[in-house]
Every structure is written in structure tokens, then in C-alpha cells.
Design a protein around this motif. Structure first.
Motif, PDB file in Angstrom:
ATOM      1  N   GLY A  35      23.925  23.066   5.045  1.00 23.67           N
ATOM      2  CA  GLY A  35      22.594  23.584   4.767  1.00 23.67           C
ATOM      3  C   GLY A  35      21.675  23.486   5.962  1.00 23.67           C
ATOM      4  O   GLY A  35      21.970  22.794   6.941  1.00 23.67           O
ATOM      5  N   TRP A  36      20.601  24.219   5.864  1.00 27.10           N
ATOM      6  CA  TRP A  36      19.505  24.138   6.839  1.00 27.10           C
ATOM      7  C   TRP A  36      18.255  23.631   6.113  1.00 27.10           C
ATOM      8  O   TRP A  36      17.916  24.126   5.025  1.00 27.10           O
ATOM      9  CB  TRP A  36      19.215  25.505   7.456  1.00 27.10           C
ATOM     10  CG  TRP A  36      20.246  25.962   8.435  1.00 27.10           C
ATOM     11  CD1 TRP A  36      21.275  26.832   8.212  1.00 27.10           C
ATOM     12  CD2 TRP A  36      20.343  25.570   9.813  1.00 27.10           C
ATOM     13  NE1 TRP A  36      22.009  27.009   9.358  1.00 27.10           N
ATOM     14  CE2 TRP A  36      21.448  26.246  10.364  1.00 27.10           C
ATOM     15  CE3 TRP A  36      19.604  24.727  10.642  1.00 27.10           C
ATOM     16  CZ2 TRP A  36      21.840  26.101  11.696  1.00 27.10           C
ATOM     17  CZ3 TRP A  36      19.985  24.585  11.959  1.00 27.10           C
ATOM     18  CH2 TRP A  36      21.094  25.265  12.477  1.00 27.10           C
ATOM     19  N   PHE A  37      17.613  22.679   6.738  1.00 30.61           N
ATOM     20  CA  PHE A  37      16.384  22.116   6.206  1.00 30.61           C
ATOM     21  C   PHE A  37      15.294  22.244   7.262  1.00 30.61           C
ATOM     22  O   PHE A  37      15.580  22.440   8.444  1.00 30.61           O
ATOM     23  CB  PHE A  37      16.591  20.631   5.859  1.00 30.61           C
ATOM     24  CG  PHE A  37      17.472  20.415   4.684  1.00 30.61           C
ATOM     25  CD1 PHE A  37      18.853  20.532   4.786  1.00 30.61           C
ATOM     26  CD2 PHE A  37      16.942  20.102   3.443  1.00 30.61           C
ATOM     27  CE1 PHE A  37      19.683  20.353   3.678  1.00 30.61           C
ATOM     28  CE2 PHE A  37      17.748  19.914   2.336  1.00 30.61           C
ATOM     29  CZ  PHE A  37      19.120  20.035   2.457  1.00 30.61           C
ATOM     30  N   ARG A  38      14.063  22.102   6.822  1.00 29.56           N
ATOM     31  CA  ARG A  38      12.970  22.089   7.789  1.00 29.56           C
ATOM     32  C   ARG A  38      11.903  21.101   7.346  1.00 29.56           C
ATOM     33  O   ARG A  38      11.770  20.788   6.156  1.00 29.56           O
ATOM     34  CB  ARG A  38      12.371  23.479   7.953  1.00 29.56           C
ATOM     35  CG  ARG A  38      11.649  24.035   6.723  1.00 29.56           C
ATOM     36  CD  ARG A  38      11.241  25.482   6.982  1.00 29.56           C
ATOM     37  NE  ARG A  38      10.535  26.058   5.841  1.00 29.56           N
ATOM     38  CZ  ARG A  38      10.190  27.334   5.756  1.00 29.56           C
ATOM     39  NH1 ARG A  38      10.506  28.189   6.746  1.00 29.56           N
ATOM     40  NH2 ARG A  38       9.533  27.778   4.699  1.00 29.56           N
ATOM     41  N   GLN A  39      11.195  20.624   8.336  1.00 32.54           N
ATOM     42  CA  GLN A  39      10.112  19.684   8.052  1.00 32.54           C
ATOM     43  C   GLN A  39       8.962  19.947   9.009  1.00 32.54           C
ATOM     44  O   GLN A  39       9.132  19.866  10.233  1.00 32.54           O
ATOM     45  CB  GLN A  39      10.588  18.238   8.180  1.00 32.54           C
ATOM     46  CG  GLN A  39       9.570  17.225   7.718  1.00 32.54           C
ATOM     47  CD  GLN A  39      10.177  15.846   7.539  1.00 32.54           C
ATOM     48  OE1 GLN A  39      11.240  15.530   8.063  1.00 32.54           O
ATOM     49  NE2 GLN A  39       9.504  15.010   6.758  1.00 32.54           N
ATOM     50  N   ALA A  40       7.825  20.274   8.430  1.00 34.81           N
ATOM     51  CA  ALA A  40       6.608  20.476   9.211  1.00 34.81           C
ATOM     52  C   ALA A  40       5.815  19.168   9.227  1.00 34.81           C
ATOM     53  O   ALA A  40       5.973  18.340   8.328  1.00 34.81           O
ATOM     54  CB  ALA A  40       5.780  21.604   8.609  1.00 34.81           C
ATOM     55  N   PRO A  41       4.969  18.965  10.217  1.00 31.36           N
ATOM     56  CA  PRO A  41       4.173  17.732  10.283  1.00 31.36           C
ATOM     57  C   PRO A  41       3.380  17.495   9.011  1.00 31.36           C
ATOM     58  O   PRO A  41       2.714  18.402   8.495  1.00 31.36           O
ATOM     59  CB  PRO A  41       3.252  17.983  11.473  1.00 31.36           C
ATOM     60  CG  PRO A  41       3.988  18.938  12.330  1.00 31.36           C
ATOM     61  CD  PRO A  41       4.723  19.837  11.374  1.00 31.36           C
ATOM     62  N   GLY A  42       3.496  16.299   8.464  1.00 31.53           N
ATOM     63  CA  GLY A  42       2.760  15.943   7.262  1.00 31.53           C
ATOM     64  C   GLY A  42       3.339  16.472   5.972  1.00 31.53           C
ATOM     65  O   GLY A  42       2.750  16.290   4.905  1.00 31.53           O
ATOM     66  N   LYS A  43       4.490  17.119   6.060  1.00 32.00           N
ATOM     67  CA  LYS A  43       5.111  17.688   4.854  1.00 32.00           C
ATOM     68  C   LYS A  43       6.491  17.087   4.646  1.00 32.00           C
ATOM     69  O   LYS A  43       7.104  16.560   5.573  1.00 32.00           O
ATOM     70  CB  LYS A  43       5.209  19.204   4.969  1.00 32.00           C
ATOM     71  CG  LYS A  43       3.861  19.911   4.993  1.00 32.00           C
ATOM     72  CD  LYS A  43       4.031  21.412   4.896  1.00 32.00           C
ATOM     73  CE  LYS A  43       2.694  22.120   4.825  1.00 32.00           C
ATOM     74  NZ  LYS A  43       2.854  23.596   4.693  1.00 32.00           N
ATOM     75  N   GLU A  44       6.975  17.205   3.417  1.00 28.38           N
ATOM     76  CA  GLU A  44       8.311  16.724   3.104  1.00 28.38           C
ATOM     77  C   GLU A  44       9.365  17.691   3.635  1.00 28.38           C
ATOM     78  O   GLU A  44       9.111  18.887   3.799  1.00 28.38           O
ATOM     79  CB  GLU A  44       8.473  16.563   1.590  1.00 28.38           C
ATOM     80  CG  GLU A  44       7.645  15.429   1.000  1.00 28.38           C
ATOM     81  CD  GLU A  44       7.986  15.183  -0.460  1.00 28.38           C
ATOM     82  OE1 GLU A  44       7.454  14.206  -1.014  1.00 28.38           O
ATOM     83  OE2 GLU A  44       8.775  15.946  -1.033  1.00 28.38           O
ATOM     84  N   ARG A  45      10.539  17.128   3.882  1.00 28.88           N
ATOM     85  CA  ARG A  45      11.661  17.980   4.289  1.00 28.88           C
ATOM     86  C   ARG A  45      12.053  18.869   3.112  1.00 28.88           C
ATOM     87  O   ARG A  45      12.173  18.399   1.982  1.00 28.88           O
ATOM     88  CB  ARG A  45      12.832  17.112   4.704  1.00 28.88           C
ATOM     89  CG  ARG A  45      13.984  17.864   5.323  1.00 28.88           C
ATOM     90  CD  ARG A  45      14.996  16.913   5.943  1.00 28.88           C
ATOM     91  NE  ARG A  45      14.423  16.161   7.053  1.00 28.88           N
ATOM     92  CZ  ARG A  45      15.148  15.436   7.906  1.00 28.88           C
ATOM     93  NH1 ARG A  45      16.460  15.372   7.763  1.00 28.88           N
ATOM     94  NH2 ARG A  45      14.555  14.761   8.871  1.00 28.88           N
ATOM     95  N   GLU A  46      12.235  20.158   3.389  1.00 23.17           N
ATOM     96  CA  GLU A  46      12.612  21.092   2.318  1.00 23.17           C
ATOM     97  C   GLU A  46      13.888  21.831   2.673  1.00 23.17           C
ATOM     98  O   GLU A  46      14.155  22.119   3.850  1.00 23.17           O
ATOM     99  CB  GLU A  46      11.482  22.092   2.032  1.00 23.17           C
ATOM    100  CG  GLU A  46      11.149  23.050   3.145  1.00 23.17           C
ATOM    101  CD  GLU A  46      10.065  24.057   2.755  1.00 23.17           C
ATOM    102  OE1 GLU A  46       9.640  24.087   1.568  1.00 23.17           O
ATOM    103  OE2 GLU A  46       9.634  24.813   3.645  1.00 23.17           O
ATOM    104  N   GLY A  47      14.657  22.127   1.641  1.00 16.09           N
ATOM    105  CA  GLY A  47      15.891  22.861   1.842  1.00 16.09           C
ATOM    106  C   GLY A  47      15.624  24.341   2.006  1.00 16.09           C
ATOM    107  O   GLY A  47      15.094  24.974   1.098  1.00 16.09           O
ATOM    108  N   VAL A  48      15.963  24.876   3.140  1.00 20.83           N
ATOM    109  CA  VAL A  48      15.760  26.298   3.419  1.00 20.83           C
ATOM    110  C   VAL A  48      16.880  27.125   2.799  1.00 20.83           C
ATOM    111  O   VAL A  48      16.631  28.139   2.137  1.00 20.83           O
ATOM    112  CB  VAL A  48      15.691  26.545   4.937  1.00 20.83           C
ATOM    113  CG1 VAL A  48      15.591  28.038   5.242  1.00 20.83           C
ATOM    114  CG2 VAL A  48      14.519  25.779   5.543  1.00 20.83           C
ATOM    115  N   VAL A  49      18.104  26.683   3.018  1.00 21.75           N
ATOM    116  CA  VAL A  49      19.255  27.407   2.486  1.00 21.75           C
ATOM    117  C   VAL A  49      20.461  26.482   2.478  1.00 21.75           C
ATOM    118  O   VAL A  49      20.616  25.650   3.363  1.00 21.75           O
ATOM    119  CB  VAL A  49      19.540  28.688   3.293  1.00 21.75           C
ATOM    120  CG1 VAL A  49      19.772  28.382   4.758  1.00 21.75           C
ATOM    121  CG2 VAL A  49      20.725  29.459   2.726  1.00 21.75           C
ATOM    122  N   GLY A  50      21.290  26.633   1.446  1.00 20.50           N
ATOM    123  CA  GLY A  50      22.547  25.916   1.380  1.00 20.50           C
ATOM    124  C   GLY A  50      23.686  26.903   1.240  1.00 20.50           C
ATOM    125  O   GLY A  50      23.499  28.037   0.764  1.00 20.50           O
TER     126      GLY A  50
END
Length: 126
Positions: A35-50
Motif C-alpha cells: 500500500g501507499w500511505f501519506r501523512q501531512a504535518p499535523g494530520k494522521e497517516r492515511e491509506g491512499v491505496v492498497g
């Protein structure tokens, strides 16, 4: 030893495209959930795609139609093609893997993955 090495991040203007790569070693990408995840400053890590070992995928609603995940089995590499980028796509992007997992469902939660890359930054300017 499992290793994931991301590359391809950078700065791009809104509407542009970027392709991220995740070179894997120590396991076989084709028969693994990834999968690919992303995390922006001050935000939780979110799953972009699995993507599971059978090639089924699950995308975050906000990226559907713009992002595409793929595996190159010959290169043992995972890709994320990102088109029509928006400023809200700005984040650190991480590759994740659950090696040698053949399941019918598609994981997209962080706790479903054992191994992680170091991340690559994508910055989209307006």
C-alpha cells in the motif's frame, strides 16, 4: 531482510503528475499485500491505496480517478502514478508491505502492514 525504498517525490504545480516508486527486497511483491500511505504535518497517516496479492485495489475516495497503483513483478517494485495533483495531496508518502500475504481482501489500514519505507515528500503548489 525486508527493505522498502521509495523514490520519485518532489515539487510539482497543481494539475501536474508524479510517479512514486517503491523498490522492494527480501520478499516477493507479486504475492504480497502492499500500500501507499501519506501523512501531512499535523494530520494522521492515511491509506491512499492498497493492493493485495491478487491485484485487487482499494483507493481513498479523494484520489479515485487520479492515482493508480501498480506492481512490476519483474522489477519487484510498487508504483503510484499520481495525476491531476492538488495542493491537498501534499504530504510525505510511504510505501508499506505485508510480505507473502495472499488474501482476498485489500488492506488499507496502517496496522495491516508490517514493513515500511522511509518516505518520500510530495509537495503540490497552487
Amino acid at each position: 531482510q525486508v527493505q522498502l525504498v521509495e523514490s520519485g517525490g518532489g515539487s510539482v504545480q497543481a494539475g501536474g503528475s508524479v510517479r512514486l516508486s517503491c523498490a522492494a527486497s527480501g520478499f516477493t511483491v507479486s504475492r504480497s499485500s502492499m500500500g501507499w500511505f501519506r501523512q501531512a504535518p499535523g494530520k494522521e497517516r492515511e491509506g491512499v491505496v492498497g493492493i493485495n496479492g491478487y491485484g485487487s485495489t482499494s483507493y481513498l475516495d479523494s484520489v479515485k480517478g487520479r492515482f493508480t497503483i501498480s506492481k512490476d513483478n519483474a522489477k519487484n517494485t510498487l508504483y503510484l502514478q499520481m495525476n491531476s495533483l492538488k495542493p491537498e495531496d501534499t504530504a510525505m508518502y510511504y510505501c508499506a508491505a505485508q510480505p507473502d500475504q495472499l488474501v482476498s481482501w485489500v488492506p488499507r489500514q496502517p496496522n495491516a502492514f508490517r514493513n515500511w519505507g522511509q518516505g518520500t515528500q510530495v509537495t503540490v503548489s497552487s
